[in-house]
Design an enzyme around this catalytic site. Structure first.
Site, PDB file in Angstrom:
ATOM      1  CB  CYS A  94      -0.897  -0.028   1.238  1.00 45.31           C
ATOM      2  SG  CYS A  94      -1.708   1.534   1.609  1.00 45.31           S
ATOM      3  CD  GLU A  95      -0.274   5.351  -3.889  1.00 44.02           C
ATOM      4  OE1 GLU A  95      -1.036   6.321  -3.960  1.00 44.02           O
ATOM      5  OE2 GLU A  95       0.355   4.909  -4.871  1.00 44.02           O
ATOM      6  CG  HIS A  96      -2.484   5.543   1.065  1.00 41.66           C
ATOM      7  ND1 HIS A  96      -3.730   5.031   0.775  1.00 41.66           N
ATOM      8  CD2 HIS A  96      -2.216   6.441   0.080  1.00 41.66           C
ATOM      9  CE1 HIS A  96      -4.207   5.597  -0.311  1.00 41.66           C
ATOM     10  NE2 HIS A  96      -3.299   6.443  -0.763  1.00 41.66           N
ATOM     11  CG  HIS A  97      -0.783   3.251   6.010  1.00 40.77           C
ATOM     12  ND1 HIS A  97      -1.996   3.095   5.352  1.00 40.77           N
ATOM     13  CD2 HIS A  97      -0.956   4.283   6.866  1.00 40.77           C
ATOM     14  CE1 HIS A  97      -2.860   3.976   5.813  1.00 40.77           C
ATOM     15  NE2 HIS A  97      -2.264   4.713   6.730  1.00 40.77           N
ATOM     16  CD  GLN A 135      -8.125  -4.573  -3.903  1.00 44.11           C
ATOM     17  OE1 GLN A 135      -7.785  -4.606  -2.718  1.00 44.11           O
ATOM     18  NE2 GLN A 135      -9.162  -5.253  -4.346  1.00 44.11           N
ATOM     19  CG  HIS A 163      -6.008  -3.529   1.688  1.00 42.64           C
ATOM     20  ND1 HIS A 163      -5.336  -2.650   0.863  1.00 42.64           N
ATOM     21  CD2 HIS A 163      -6.882  -4.194   0.900  1.00 42.64           C
ATOM     22  CE1 HIS A 163      -5.800  -2.774  -0.381  1.00 42.64           C
ATOM     23  NE2 HIS A 163      -6.737  -3.706  -0.371  1.00 42.64           N
ATOM     24  CB  CYS A 165      -3.128  -0.124   5.903  1.00 39.66           C
ATOM     25  SG  CYS A 165      -4.220  -0.286   4.478  1.00 39.66           S
TER      26      CYS A 165
END
Length: 205
Positions: A94-97, A135, A163, A165
């Site tokens: 995941c690019e956020h976390h 995703q 996920h 996250c």
């Protein structure tokens, strides 16, 4: 370091780029110190290098060309029925976390003069999954690559993932699954799309 493999049309990591690994490892060493760990502790002494190698592997999709993978095994064939490859394992970050998400992809296309070697479709999934992702974008990138390269009568992509996250932090819902889908061409038709969805959920054994 990435090495070309002319026979299969894709690149495989055989050894790591030492300069890149050293740069990433130095930042991991700082992060370990910032969270309160001792980067010189025996059990963690080599962690920055190990983590750097893992990250380079998990993001090596940036160095691969998914369209070229498909073009390396395209064949003219007079076949116009649905081709499905289902239960393709997906592992991404995941690019956020920078936490993993993982699950399965189900992909279909309807040939329009060309078919592709079946092993190439999971490799296309890997090319885009081995990047920092969400995703939703991953689903669209796989669809668009197959549509643009093969020019089939239609493409269908469904991805189901858990996920970390969501499971390890934040809302902490361990059993939740995220499903995304993307369709082109003939799969915009309700009947064709329904046939695809029925087949990917059916147990044909």
């Amino acid at each position: 370091m990435m090495n070309d493999n002319e026979d299969t049309g894709y690149q495989k990591i055989e050894r790591y780029n030492d300069e890149v690994i050293g740069n990433i490892a130095s930042h991991y060493k700082e992060i370990l110190g910032a969270i309160g760990e001792d980067p010189k502790r025996e059990g963690i002494l080599k962690t920055p290098e190990r983590a750097a190698k893992a990250l380079q592997y998990l993001t090596h999709g940036y160095d691969l060309d998914a369209a070229e993978i498909l073009r390396s095994a395209m064949f003219k064939e007079d076949y116009s029925q649905m081709v499905i490859v289902k239960d393709i394992e997906v592992y991404s970050l995941c690019e956020h976390h920078l936490l993993p998400f993982f699950g399965k992809a189900h992909i279909a296309y309807i040939p329009n003069g060309h078919i592709v070697g079946l092993s190439k479709i999971p490799r296309v999934v890997d090319v885009f999954a081995r990047r920092l992702q969400v995703q939703e974008r991953l689903t669209n990138e796989i669809r668009d690559c197959i549509q643009d390269t093969l020019n089939p009568a239609g493409v269908a992509v469904v991805i189901e993932c858990k996920h970390m996250c969501m499971s390890m932090r934040g809302i902490q819902k361990q059993n939740s699954v995220t499903t995304t889908s993307a369709f082109t061409g003939a799969f915009s038709n309700d009947k064709t799309r329904s046939e695809f969805l029925k087949l990917i959920t059916a147990d044909l054994s």
